[in-house]
Design a protein around this motif. Structure first.
Motif, PDB file in Angstrom:
ATOM      1  N   ARG A 383       0.774  -1.184   0.261  1.00  0.00           N
ATOM      2  CA  ARG A 383      -0.367   0.355   0.362  1.00  0.00           C
ATOM      3  C   ARG A 383       0.948   1.528   0.202  1.00  0.00           C
ATOM      4  O   ARG A 383       2.117   1.324   0.600  1.00  0.00           O
ATOM      5  CB  ARG A 383      -0.798  -0.019   0.946  1.00  0.00           C
ATOM      6  CG  ARG A 383      -1.858  -0.573   1.148  1.00  0.00           C
ATOM      7  CD  ARG A 383      -2.813  -1.208   2.715  1.00  0.00           C
ATOM      8  NE  ARG A 383      -1.644  -1.821   3.402  1.00  0.00           N
ATOM      9  CZ  ARG A 383      -2.267  -1.776   4.732  1.00  0.00           C
ATOM     10  NH1 ARG A 383      -3.392  -2.105   4.733  1.00  0.00           N
ATOM     11  NH2 ARG A 383      -1.484  -3.101   5.927  1.00  0.00           N
ATOM     12  N   GLN A 384       0.350   2.015  -0.384  1.00  0.00           N
ATOM     13  CA  GLN A 384       1.234   2.848  -0.536  1.00  0.00           C
ATOM     14  C   GLN A 384       1.035   4.748  -0.100  1.00  0.00           C
ATOM     15  O   GLN A 384       1.817   5.693  -0.001  1.00  0.00           O
ATOM     16  CB  GLN A 384       1.212   4.591  -2.599  1.00  0.00           C
ATOM     17  CG  GLN A 384       1.173   2.630  -3.441  1.00  0.00           C
ATOM     18  CD  GLN A 384       3.133   2.286  -3.374  1.00  0.00           C
ATOM     19  OE1 GLN A 384       3.673   3.678  -3.602  1.00  0.00           O
ATOM     20  NE2 GLN A 384       3.584   1.101  -3.141  1.00  0.00           N
ATOM     21  N   TYR A 385      -0.440   4.704   0.665  1.00  0.00           N
ATOM     22  CA  TYR A 385      -0.915   6.271   1.070  1.00  0.00           C
ATOM     23  C   TYR A 385      -1.656   5.826   2.385  1.00  0.00           C
ATOM     24  O   TYR A 385      -2.866   5.065   2.173  1.00  0.00           O
ATOM     25  CB  TYR A 385      -1.900   7.047   0.271  1.00  0.00           C
ATOM     26  CG  TYR A 385      -1.403   7.708  -0.763  1.00  0.00           C
ATOM     27  CD1 TYR A 385      -1.025   8.798  -0.949  1.00  0.00           C
ATOM     28  CD2 TYR A 385      -1.610   6.418  -2.278  1.00  0.00           C
ATOM     29  CE1 TYR A 385      -0.443   9.338  -2.261  1.00  0.00           C
ATOM     30  CE2 TYR A 385      -0.883   7.726  -3.442  1.00  0.00           C
ATOM     31  CZ  TYR A 385      -0.056   8.559  -3.336  1.00  0.00           C
ATOM     32  OH  TYR A 385       0.389   9.220  -4.074  1.00  0.00           O
ATOM     33  N   LEU A 386      -0.957   6.138   3.723  1.00  0.00           N
ATOM     34  CA  LEU A 386      -1.621   5.988   4.578  1.00  0.00           C
ATOM     35  C   LEU A 386      -2.560   7.230   5.489  1.00  0.00           C
ATOM     36  O   LEU A 386      -2.051   7.646   5.496  1.00  0.00           O
ATOM     37  CB  LEU A 386      -0.539   5.961   6.074  1.00  0.00           C
ATOM     38  CG  LEU A 386      -1.060   5.248   7.332  1.00  0.00           C
ATOM     39  CD1 LEU A 386      -2.089   3.865   6.649  1.00  0.00           C
ATOM     40  CD2 LEU A 386       0.331   5.000   8.053  1.00  0.00           C
ATOM     41  N   THR A 387      -3.814   6.764   5.029  1.00  0.00           N
ATOM     42  CA  THR A 387      -4.946   7.501   5.731  1.00  0.00           C
ATOM     43  C   THR A 387      -5.176   7.146   6.901  1.00  0.00           C
ATOM     44  O   THR A 387      -4.993   6.094   7.415  1.00  0.00           O
ATOM     45  CB  THR A 387      -5.726   7.429   4.773  1.00  0.00           C
ATOM     46  OG1 THR A 387      -6.683   5.940   4.766  1.00  0.00           O
ATOM     47  CG2 THR A 387      -5.505   7.820   3.019  1.00  0.00           C
ATOM     48  N   GLU A 388      -6.618   7.305   7.617  1.00  0.00           N
ATOM     49  CA  GLU A 388      -7.034   7.530   8.532  1.00  0.00           C
ATOM     50  C   GLU A 388      -7.667   6.078   8.790  1.00  0.00           C
ATOM     51  O   GLU A 388      -7.553   5.594   9.433  1.00  0.00           O
ATOM     52  CB  GLU A 388      -7.876   9.173   8.839  1.00  0.00           C
ATOM     53  CG  GLU A 388      -8.138   8.501  11.052  1.00  0.00           C
ATOM     54  CD  GLU A 388      -8.632   9.420  11.331  1.00  0.00           C
ATOM     55  OE1 GLU A 388      -9.875   9.416  12.238  1.00  0.00           O
ATOM     56  OE2 GLU A 388      -8.570  11.068  10.264  1.00  0.00           O
ATOM     57  N   GLN A 389      -8.525   5.978   7.557  1.00  0.00           N
ATOM     58  CA  GLN A 389      -9.259   4.778   7.535  1.00  0.00           C
ATOM     59  C   GLN A 389      -8.036   3.323   7.737  1.00  0.00           C
ATOM     60  O   GLN A 389      -8.862   2.499   7.846  1.00  0.00           O
ATOM     61  CB  GLN A 389     -10.146   5.121   6.438  1.00  0.00           C
ATOM     62  CG  GLN A 389     -11.305   5.713   6.550  1.00  0.00           C
ATOM     63  CD  GLN A 389     -10.545   7.491   6.162  1.00  0.00           C
ATOM     64  OE1 GLN A 389      -9.448   7.533   5.377  1.00  0.00           O
ATOM     65  NE2 GLN A 389     -11.344   8.354   7.110  1.00  0.00           N
ATOM     66  N   ARG A 407      -1.957  11.978  13.394  1.00  0.00           N
ATOM     67  CA  ARG A 407      -2.518  13.150  13.022  1.00  0.00           C
ATOM     68  C   ARG A 407      -1.337  14.450  13.250  1.00  0.00           C
ATOM     69  O   ARG A 407      -1.724  15.662  12.692  1.00  0.00           O
ATOM     70  CB  ARG A 407      -3.819  13.381  13.444  1.00  0.00           C
ATOM     71  CG  ARG A 407      -5.417  13.238  13.412  1.00  0.00           C
ATOM     72  CD  ARG A 407      -6.153  13.429  14.030  1.00  0.00           C
ATOM     73  NE  ARG A 407      -7.473  12.509  13.813  1.00  0.00           N
ATOM     74  CZ  ARG A 407      -8.708  12.726  14.545  1.00  0.00           C
ATOM     75  NH1 ARG A 407      -8.402  13.262  15.696  1.00  0.00           N
ATOM     76  NH2 ARG A 407      -9.301  12.152  13.718  1.00  0.00           N
ATOM     77  N   GLY A 408      -0.549  13.669  14.197  1.00  0.00           N
ATOM     78  CA  GLY A 408       1.044  14.299  14.054  1.00  0.00           C
ATOM     79  C   GLY A 408       2.060  14.953  12.831  1.00  0.00           C
ATOM     80  O   GLY A 408       3.107  15.100  13.365  1.00  0.00           O
ATOM     81  N   MET A 409       1.210  13.385  11.868  1.00  0.00           N
ATOM     82  CA  MET A 409       2.496  13.432  11.190  1.00  0.00           C
ATOM     83  C   MET A 409       2.198  14.007   9.510  1.00  0.00           C
ATOM     84  O   MET A 409       1.294  14.491   9.281  1.00  0.00           O
ATOM     85  CB  MET A 409       2.571  11.357  11.234  1.00  0.00           C
ATOM     86  CG  MET A 409       3.441  11.184  12.173  1.00  0.00           C
ATOM     87  SD  MET A 409       3.141   8.858  12.011  1.00  0.00           S
ATOM     88  CE  MET A 409       3.623   7.981  13.451  1.00  0.00           C
ATOM     89  N   ARG A 410       3.027  13.381   8.847  1.00  0.00           N
ATOM     90  CA  ARG A 410       3.003  14.715   7.431  1.00  0.00           C
ATOM     91  C   ARG A 410       3.256  12.741   7.033  1.00  0.00           C
ATOM     92  O   ARG A 410       3.593  12.403   6.572  1.00  0.00           O
ATOM     93  CB  ARG A 410       3.783  14.713   7.396  1.00  0.00           C
ATOM     94  CG  ARG A 410       3.840  15.147   5.928  1.00  0.00           C
ATOM     95  CD  ARG A 410       4.867  16.273   4.731  1.00  0.00           C
ATOM     96  NE  ARG A 410       5.082  16.925   3.365  1.00  0.00           N
ATOM     97  CZ  ARG A 410       5.620  17.730   2.945  1.00  0.00           C
ATOM     98  NH1 ARG A 410       6.891  17.695   3.310  1.00  0.00           N
ATOM     99  NH2 ARG A 410       5.906  18.176   1.477  1.00  0.00           N
ATOM    100  N   SER A 411       2.315  12.502   6.013  1.00  0.00           N
ATOM    101  CA  SER A 411       1.767  11.759   5.283  1.00  0.00           C
ATOM    102  C   SER A 411       0.751  11.316   3.858  1.00  0.00           C
ATOM    103  O   SER A 411      -0.228  11.730   3.745  1.00  0.00           O
ATOM    104  CB  SER A 411       0.465  10.616   6.051  1.00  0.00           C
ATOM    105  OG  SER A 411       0.198   9.401   5.822  1.00  0.00           O
ATOM    106  N   GLU A 412       1.534  11.514   3.161  1.00  0.00           N
ATOM    107  CA  GLU A 412       1.297  12.749   1.616  1.00  0.00           C
ATOM    108  C   GLU A 412       2.006  11.154   0.569  1.00  0.00           C
ATOM    109  O   GLU A 412       2.038  11.909  -0.452  1.00  0.00           O
ATOM    110  CB  GLU A 412       2.059  13.623   0.970  1.00  0.00           C
ATOM    111  CG  GLU A 412       1.307  14.479   2.866  1.00  0.00           C
ATOM    112  CD  GLU A 412       1.966  15.969   2.074  1.00  0.00           C
ATOM    113  OE1 GLU A 412       2.117  16.251   1.039  1.00  0.00           O
ATOM    114  OE2 GLU A 412       2.175  17.001   2.617  1.00  0.00           O
ATOM    115  N   GLY A 413       2.259   9.956   0.929  1.00  0.00           N
ATOM    116  CA  GLY A 413       2.771   9.220  -0.273  1.00  0.00           C
ATOM    117  C   GLY A 413       3.819   8.652  -0.168  1.00  0.00           C
ATOM    118  O   GLY A 413       4.407   8.508   0.956  1.00  0.00           O
ATOM    119  N   PRO A 414       4.458   7.620  -1.016  1.00  0.00           N
ATOM    120  CA  PRO A 414       5.291   6.925  -0.994  1.00  0.00           C
ATOM    121  C   PRO A 414       7.042   7.682  -0.951  1.00  0.00           C
ATOM    122  O   PRO A 414       6.979   7.188  -0.476  1.00  0.00           O
ATOM    123  CB  PRO A 414       5.218   5.665  -2.433  1.00  0.00           C
ATOM    124  CG  PRO A 414       4.245   6.498  -2.790  1.00  0.00           C
ATOM    125  CD  PRO A 414       3.155   7.351  -2.343  1.00  0.00           C
TER     126      PRO A 414
END
Length: 708
Positions: A383-389, A407-414
């Motif tokens: 998987r490439q994008y870590l979302t809250e779901q 929510r305290g991290m930057r999560s914008e893909g690989p």
């Protein structure tokens, strides 16, 4: 250099062994013959053996077990020739076992300490003489396969020091041959592992004469000024930067004389402000003329890497039928979950590759690449994008904790770049996606089998700054990346150093710092005074002198071994785990994937591995962290160990992914298995150890199975 040899005369086995489908030695028509890591030079990890098949596999039983002393993780895929199995111990002694009984024939002690990976050996013969090439840290040995003795006429009385000839004084660099070389005619071609921060040498690819050890050719992965690719670096990069090395192994098209070389990132792994540009030929699949080292074609699969996206494994060669044409291809798995497939001769992509925009860095002085290449087919195997779901729902408490952290991290893909103000999500993590175990391919169907990790890590940078006295400064600059600012580490992958003096003597700690252990590189750049100060800090957690005289001595010690051009340092490898130690993302956390490369379509995908405690609680297998790769056979089976926590070796139906057989190993099978025949009987063998899980009982053994 002092060697030692344990040698026992054993009656020779009359049968010729067949490891992973290698051609029988006496059947080869070429004058120069070799047995290779991964079965064949094509790195296909395919065996033509059929005695163990879909119907008979349930009858597999333990044939023999060879236990070993020492702590380490050799990760060895054994080489089996003429009834003898060649492998490594955890302390990187080379051993020869009777492949039918597991009885020791001889053991070679290289005379240097070692405990890191050595994933295989290479066997060469011209029909009259034979040589076993073994990498032990920075030395490449040529051994007599019958006795284990170094061949005195080879290089420096039987070995080459791979640190030499790279740049300046080689002794100041950490160099280790973790994956074996590949043979082309009478040359052995090698890369090496090195440090991931400065100082590190440039990652030259070299070919040596198998008879004399003389250097045949060099390909410079960091080009000299004026050479093609040098324009993608700042001026003077060849002298100031390092790495862009091949630690993952190489693949050879013997008929065409092409060697395929995947490379890793340049130093530093996470800060590239001093190497702005694409940094060719880092993170690149190279196709080189195996006779001369001449570049034939290349594809850089990660530009200006600042996420530690090394190409982690040797690519696999196979033939497919695509769009009505027969195509000979090379398939390169990646840490970030993409599988790139190219025409072997031209380098033409078989499936479309798009340069897609990626998030940009907010670190002062850094400049991330604007785009990164991504294939459209096959779909990623991680998987490439870590979302809250996608966060864990294992328990409500674990989910709530994961949401707060995410929510305290930057999560914008690989390709989310590490920043200073907050952690970046690295998904899939630093250990893949795919890892060094590599893929297996069925040449008859064009199917590739890849195991993958599928959970997240995080990354963050901090400004380089004075941390205190020389001991704390050396720890902060060199050790805190893995063991944390508080010396508590991130067990089990990165052990705590608190009270290290209660577990290891000063001599043992010094040896680990000098030579490395497991993932840890050697820190050869430390002077004697710096090393003493570091050892004091490791023992006490303090950097304060006991007297005025000691304070005066301390102030005379140079503070920082870090290159002044490095403005930011990595704060440490951190898995995104919940408070109970399980991945903080939803399962699966590890997978085994079968992809039809004729079409790019997935045939099946299953969770690989389980946590015994979760299984006992009624949770379905979640998949786990896994290292070591699969083997596929003409008997219709995919064999794989790899899983860290459940210590199982499994056999799956290669067509459907159905589990057909499993057994409990004494330790985790974090290596690629091998299958071979002796005396008309087929065997399956795997190296096992618990080095990646220090909470489990420690030990190491080779374990072999056969039909009863």
């Amino acid at each position: 250099m002092k060697y030692s040899l344990r040698w026992r005369v054993v009656a020779p086995c009359v049968a010729v062994c067949l490891a992973l489908g290698c051609t029988r030695l006496e059947d080869k028509s070429a004058s120069d013959q070799g047995f290779s890591y991964g079965g064949t030079p094509a790195a296909d990890r395919y065996s033509s053996l059929t005695q163990i098949n879909r119907k008979s596999v349930r009858k597999l039983r333990l044939a023999w077990r060879y236990d070993m002393a020492g702590i380490g993780e050799p990760e060895t895929n054994p080489t089996i020739v003429g009834g003898t199995l060649y492998a490594y111990t955890p302390e990187l002694h080379v051993i020869a076992l009777d492949a039918a009984t597991g009885t020791l024939k001889w053991e070679f002690d290289p005379g240097i300490r070692g405990s890191g990976p050595s994933r295989g050996l290479t066997y060469w013969s011209d029909g009259h003489t034979s040589r076993l090439f073994a990498g032990v840290t920075y030395l490449l040995f040529a051994l007599d396969p019958h006795s284990g003795r170094p061949i005195d006429s080879f290089a420096d009385h039987g070995h080459i020091d791979l640190r030499q000839g790279l740049r300046g004084d080689g002794s100041k660099y950490f160099v280790s041959l973790t994956s074996p070389g590949v043979l082309y005619q009478d040359s052995i071609i090698v890369g090496f592992r090195t440090a991931e921060v400065k100082p590190a040498p440039p990652g030259d690819i070299r070919a040596f004469d198998v008879h004399t050890g003389a250097l045949r050719w060099t390909f410079r992965t960091i080009p000299n000024a004026g050479q093609p690719g040098a324009e993608t670096w700042p001026a003077g990069a060849r002298e100031s930067s390092g790495s862009a090395n091949n630690w993952a192994g190489l693949t050879l098209d013997e008929g065409r004389g092409i060697v395929y070389v995947p490379t890793g990132s340049a130093v530093d792994d996470f800060y590239g402000g001093d190497r702005l540009g694409d940094d060719l030929y880092a993170n690149t699949l190279l196709a080189l003329d195996a006779a001369t080292g001449r570049l034939l074609w290349y594809h850089q699969l990660v530009h200006h890497d600042i996420d530690d996206r090394d190409l982690p494994t040797a690519p696999s060669l196979l033939t497919i039928h695509h769009n009505g044409q027969r195509r000979d291809v090379v398939a390169q798995p990646t840490k970030h979950g993409f599988l790139f497939v190219f025409d072997r001769v031209t380098g033409e992509p078989i499936f479309p590759i798009e340069e897609r925009p990626i998030p940009q860095s907010d670190v002062p002085g850094e400049r991330a690449s604007k785009t990164q290449p991504q294939v459209t087919i096959p779909e990623p195997y991680a998987r490439q994008y870590l979302t809250e779901q996608l966060l864990t729902n294992r328990t409500p408490q674990a989910h709530a904790w994961a949401v707060e952290q995410w929510r305290g991290m930057r999560s914008e893909g690989p390709f989310t770049p590490p920043g200073v103000s907050r952690p970046a999500v690295i998904f899939p993590g630093f250990d893949g996606g795919a890892e060094w175990g590599g893929a297996a391919v069925d040449p008859n169907s064009g199917t590739i089998y890849i195991n993958a990790n599928d959970f997240a890590w995080s990354a963050q940078l901090r400004p380089t700054q004075k941390a205190g006295g020389p001991g704390k400064q050396a720890y902060t600059d060199l050790c805190s990346t893995c063991h944390g600012p508080d010396r508590k580490g991130s067990p089990p992958a990165f052990p705590t150093l608190v009270d290290i003096d209660k577990r290891l003597s000063q001599e043992q700690i010094t040896a680990v710092v000098h030579t490395g252990r497991g993932r840890m590189p050697a820190f050869t750049q430390l002077g004697e005074a710096q090393l003493k100060a570091l050892l004091r800090y490791l023992r006490t957690g303090r950097d304060q002198p006991d007297s005025a005289a000691a304070k005066e001595q301390q102030e005379a010690i140079p503070l920082a071994p870090i290159d002044p051009a490095t403005k930011y340092l990595f704060t440490g490898y951190k898995k995104f785990l919940d408070p109970d130690g399980y991945p903080a993302v939803a399962p699966p956390w590890g997978t085994l994937n079968a992809i039809d490369l004729n079409t790019g379509r997935y045939l099946w995908r299953i969770a690989l591995g389980e946590y015994p405690k979760l299984t006992a609680q009624g949770l379905a297998p979640t998949g786990t962290e896994n290292y070591g790769g699969p083997v596929v056979t003409a008997g219709g089976l995919v064999f794989i160990g790899a899983t860290v926590f459940d210590h199982k070796l499994r056999a799956f139906d290669s067509r459907t992914g159905q589990l057909l057989w499993e057994t409990q190993l004494p330790y985790a099978g974090t290596a690629t298995p091998a299958t071979y025949t002796v005396g008309g009987r087929q065997y399956l063998v795997i190296e096992t150890n618990n080095a990646r899980n220090r909470d489990a009982p420690q030990g190491a053994a080779y374990v072999a199975y056969t039909l009863r």
